[in-house]
Structures are given as C-alpha cells and as structure tokens.
Enzyme design. Structure first.
Site, PDB file in Angstrom:
ATOM      1  N   LYS A 170       0.876  -1.175   0.000  1.00 14.66           N
ATOM      2  CA  LYS A 170       0.000   0.000   0.000  1.00 14.66           C
ATOM      3  C   LYS A 170       0.916   1.229   0.000  1.00 14.66           C
ATOM      4  O   LYS A 170       2.013   1.189   0.604  1.00 14.66           O
ATOM      5  CB  LYS A 170      -0.881  -0.045   1.258  1.00 14.66           C
ATOM      6  CG  LYS A 170      -1.964   1.023   1.330  1.00 14.66           C
ATOM      7  CD  LYS A 170      -2.868   0.797   2.548  1.00 14.66           C
ATOM      8  CE  LYS A 170      -3.969   1.830   2.676  1.00 14.66           C
ATOM      9  NZ  LYS A 170      -4.911   1.555   3.765  1.00 14.66           N
ATOM     10  N   SER A 197     -10.016  -1.132   6.755  1.00 11.38           N
ATOM     11  CA  SER A 197      -9.459  -0.879   5.419  1.00 11.38           C
ATOM     12  C   SER A 197      -8.747  -2.038   4.757  1.00 11.38           C
ATOM     13  O   SER A 197      -8.392  -1.945   3.592  1.00 11.38           O
ATOM     14  CB  SER A 197      -8.518   0.316   5.465  1.00 11.38           C
ATOM     15  OG  SER A 197      -9.276   1.489   5.481  1.00 11.38           O
ATOM     16  N   SER A 229      -9.805   1.498   2.749  1.00 12.12           N
ATOM     17  CA  SER A 229      -8.962   2.401   1.984  1.00 12.12           C
ATOM     18  C   SER A 229      -7.860   1.685   1.194  1.00 12.12           C
ATOM     19  O   SER A 229      -7.284   2.275   0.287  1.00 12.12           O
ATOM     20  CB  SER A 229      -8.313   3.422   2.933  1.00 12.12           C
ATOM     21  OG  SER A 229      -7.446   2.765   3.847  1.00 12.12           O
TER      22      SER A 229
HETATM   23  N1  GLN Z   1     -13.430   4.055   6.635  1.00 13.86           N
HETATM   24  C1  GLN Z   1     -12.355   4.301   7.536  1.00 13.86           C
HETATM   25  C2  GLN Z   1     -11.971   5.748   7.497  1.00 13.86           C
HETATM   26  O1  GLN Z   1     -12.255   6.385   6.530  1.00 13.86           O
HETATM   27  C3  GLN Z   1     -11.263   3.387   7.155  1.00 13.86           C
HETATM   28  C4  GLN Z   1      -9.966   3.697   7.756  1.00 13.86           C
HETATM   29  C5  GLN Z   1      -8.964   2.614   7.652  1.00 13.86           C
HETATM   30  O2  GLN Z   1      -9.211   1.477   8.046  1.00 13.86           O
HETATM   31  N2  GLN Z   1      -7.785   3.002   7.237  1.00 13.86           N
HETATM   32  O3  GLN Z   1     -11.407   6.268   8.414  1.00 13.86           O
END
Ligand code: GLN
Length: 463
Positions: free
Chosen positions: A70, A169, A145
C-alpha cells in the site's frame, strides 16, 4: 498457491526472474487504477534470489514471491505518498519494519498500490488516480482504503499485498473483491515505517487468495520491533481447536439486528445453521456499546489524524510551494496538498481537541473511555464464546458515480471498526456473491492474540 509457486522455483523449474515477469506485466497493464508505480528494483531482487538458488544457499520463506505495498508503507529509496499530493516527490529514507521482514525472507516487492488518501476512506473513492475500480466490475468501487492492494491480489498482479486497517481498510476491500484480508491483534505487527493516521487503532494487514498464504505472510511480518513501542511479542497461545464440535460461536445481537434488513441476511443465517449442524453452538451475545463504535471511531481517529498530519507542512516532506512567509508556506502547501476528505478529518480532529470542555459534546477522555468500554465488553464476551462471526460489510460493492455523502461512507465501517477499538484480530473471507457476481465477505473475530483459532475456523469455512 505460494507454496506451489515456491516449489517451482526451488526445484528450478523456473527462475525467479521468469516467475515474476508475468506479474509485472499485469501490473503495467492495470486499468483499475490499482497500481501507482511498478518498482524497477524488482529485477535486482529477483537476480539476488536466483543467485542464491544457483549457489545452493538457504532460501527465505517467501523466496521469489511478488508482493505489492500500500502506498503508505515505506520502502527505502522508493516513492511513497499515501496517495496524497502533499507527498508528491517524497522518497522513503528508510524501510518499514514489515518491508525489511519481507525482504529478509526473499520476497520480491514489485509495486505500490493506490489507496484512499492517508487511508481515510471506506470505498476507494479518494485514491490518487480517482476511484479505484472493483476487480469484478468497472462500475463498482473497490472498497477502501486499501483499494489497490485488494484489487492487485484479486486480479493476480501479485501473490500477496499489504494494506493498513484502522477501521476496516483491509477487511472491507478484501470482502468486496472476493479475497482474504486480515487485521491482526493490535501490536502484532510493527507500524514503524507506515504513515500514521489513527495510531492506537491501526495495524498493517495482509491480503491473499487463501488462508494459508495470508497466514504465512502475516507470520513473516509479525513480531516485536524495537522502533514501535506498541508492538509486542505474542503471549504463547494454546489454540484449542478439535473441530467444530462444541465450539462456541458468538452472534453479536446488536450487529445481527443491524444486518437483519440486508438482502444477505439469509445467507449469513445459512452459514451459522451449517456450523450448528456440524456441531458448533451458536450463542447470542450482547456487546451493548458496539453500536457506538462508529461514533467513537469518528471522534477518536480524526483527533489522532490531526496530530499525525501536522508534520506535513511543506518544510520536511514532499510538496513545498513558493511563499513569502512561513505561515503562508504552511497554509498554501496544506491547502493545495491535502484532498477534501483529509481536510475534513483535520478540521474535525482539531475541533474535537480544541473545543472548550463545557461546550463540547465529546472530550478526549470520554472518547477513550468509550474505546476502553467497548474493549472490555469484547473481553467479557470472549469468556462466553470462542469466536464471533459477523458480516464484513452490509452488502456488496457500491456503484461508482453515486453522490457523495461522507457520513454514508463512514457507515460502511459498522461491522469492521469494533475490532479496531477492541484490538481483536479479525479476518474477512469470501462467502458468496450477489446476483451480479459481486462478492460478499464474512468476518471471523477472536480474542486478542488468538489468530491461530481465527485462521483455523476461517479454513473450515473456506472449503
Ligand atoms: N473508513 C475508515 C476511514 O475512513 C477506514 C480507515 C482505515 O481502516 N484506514 O477512516
């Protein structure tokens, strides 16, 4: 899959260079917006492993295995940007512990994957190249994400990839793309060298196509790290698992109720029924505050994000604009460099941190008390059950192009964020698809440090 792949390499049926090439070609031909950059350095790494093989030297556990990172994980000498314009031009000065561990086992890091900017996003909407497309449909979101990391595995650009999971995420995009995604116990994997967002919630996690592969890569990257004080050596776990007979499977009442209206509720019920027929006990449990998880998270994570992102000021990292004064430099760099969602989180976080005690709805203490409360409720629940099974998300991938309501995006974390608040390990496995073939995920959650049991049950459910 990884085992068979390594076998071919070890038995000299194929060189690492030849074995990795098709993956590189797939990455280069990517049309989903999953890949930000293919690293040329893969050739050197592959050559190195090939030389080891020729000399008959011992090989690592991931010898020749192509892996994608990532974009928020640092790999020395390579670009890393957390999918943000503010990090344009930034080259990692050191490698994350997870990267060092992968390389020490002879893995081949081949590319960096797109993601929601700074890992803030639920569906891959805020990726650097625009919304990442789902592996199964160009009209659907990939989930976020870690959108690019998930799509990369689903489309065989690599054999495994890394993502970060602060509220889901890794698990959510894994579910939406029909692959396996795991978030380990908080502290199991070093966060050193991962761009920080919500530090006391996030863990680096793994995507792969099978449980065995996911487990292997997680095993490689886990362990105490001297550069991350929150990382821990796992306590010795005697994972008791003699099959499903008598296994206590928890169905969390509050989450189950939230899922009842979903068209997929019968599918979930069916899975639990089958487990029951196989001898498991389905136990209804209550985690009273679990429904407050999203509120708690969206108060806690932005406060941490506001502090963690204060370092991106145009002086030290990446982008820097022309300005006459220091204040102007900060303002212009941050205004131009951060995207809308990141700005929203910074504003929200600073508001939370600076509002006067008498006037505010939340304060940090209340928020962390709530996190603690939810974690305590999980601990008590795990006295009554061995494992909890719940959906990963409420449905399949949302369509690209729908109007943006940030709060709707926040709600996708409903089933995943509780494990970040409690610190529990959780894995999402594929469990079916809708009438258009869009995948759906199921989550298996166990008590802290009980990854062993979690994977065993995931294996049973994957056959
Ligand atoms: N939906 C979560 C956010 O927007 C996901 C964050 C994550 O797990 N990095 O904060």
């Amino acid at each position: 899959m990884i085992k068979e792949y390594i076998y071919k390499i070890k038995s000299k049926q194929i060189t690492v260079t030849e074995a990795v090439k098709p993956f590189i070609e797939k990455c280069k031909a990517d049309k989903k917006g999953a890949i930000l950059e293919v690293f040329d350095s893969w050739k050197e790494l592959a050559k190195g492993v090939d030389e080891k093989i020729q000399k008959g030297e011992p090989l690592g556990r991931l010898a020749g295995v192509p892996i994608i990172l990532k974009d928020n994980i640092l790999y020395k000498g390579h670009r890393a940007g957390a999918a943000s314009k503010i990090l344009d031009g930034f080259i990692a000065p050191y490698s994350a512990t997870v990267v060092k561990k992968l390389l020490a086992e002879d893995a081949i890091i081949i590319a960096r994957a797109d993601m929601d900017e700074f890992a803030m996003g639920g569906i891959g909407r805020y990726a650097y190249q625009g919304p990442t497309k789902n592996a199964h449909s160009d009209n659907h979101h990939a989930g976020g994400s870690s959108s690019g990391s998930a799509v990369s595995v689903a489309l065989d650009y690599c054999l495994a990839s890394l993502g970060s999971d602060t509220a889901g995420s890794v698990r959510y995009p894994a579910a939406l793309n029909g692959i396996v995604g795991v978030k380990p116990t908080y502290g199991a994997v070093s966060r050193y060298g991962a761009v920080a967002f919500g530090s006391n919630l996030e863990q680096i996690g793994v995507f792969a196509k099978t449980i065995t592969d996911t487990k292997l890569v997680l095993d490689v990257i886990s362990g105490k790290c001297e550069f991350d004080a929150t990382s821990k050596r796992p306590p010795i776990q005697a994972a008791k698992f003699d099959g499903l007979e008598g296994l206590r499977i928890g169905r969390v009442k509050e989450l189950y109720e939230a899922f009842l209206d979903s068209p997929f509720a019968p599918l979930y019920d069916g899975i639990l029924d089958n487990l029951k027929k196989a001898g498991a006990k389905i136990v209804d449990i209550s985690i009273p505050n679990v429904t407050k998880s999203i509120n708690c998270y969206y108060a806690l994570a932005p406060t941490q994000a506001a502090s963690n992102l204060a370092r991106f000021d145009g002086v030290r990292y990446g982008r820097s604009v022309d300005a006459d004064t220091l204040a102007e430099l900060y303002e212009k760099t941050r205004s131009e460099g951060f995207g809308t969602e990141v700005k929203r989180r910074i504003l929200l976080g600073n508001l939370m941190l600076s509002a006067r005690p008498e006037g505010r709805e939340f304060n940090e203490k209340e928020i962390s008390n709530m996190k603690h409360q939810i974690a305590t409720e999980f601990t008590s629940a795990f006295k009554k059950v061995d494992v909890m099974i719940m959906p990963t998300g409420a449905g399949t991938a949302p369509q690209i192009g729908q109007p943006i309501d940030p709060v709707d995006d926040y709600l996708v974390d409903l089933f995943t964020v509780p494990a970040n608040l409690s610190g529990s390990p959780a894995v999402s496995i594929p469990c079916g698809a809708d009438e258009n073939g869009m995948p759906l995920g199921l989550q298996i959650v166990t008590d802290l440090w009980n990854e062993e049991l979690m994977f065993k049950i995931a294996e049973v459910l994957s056959v």
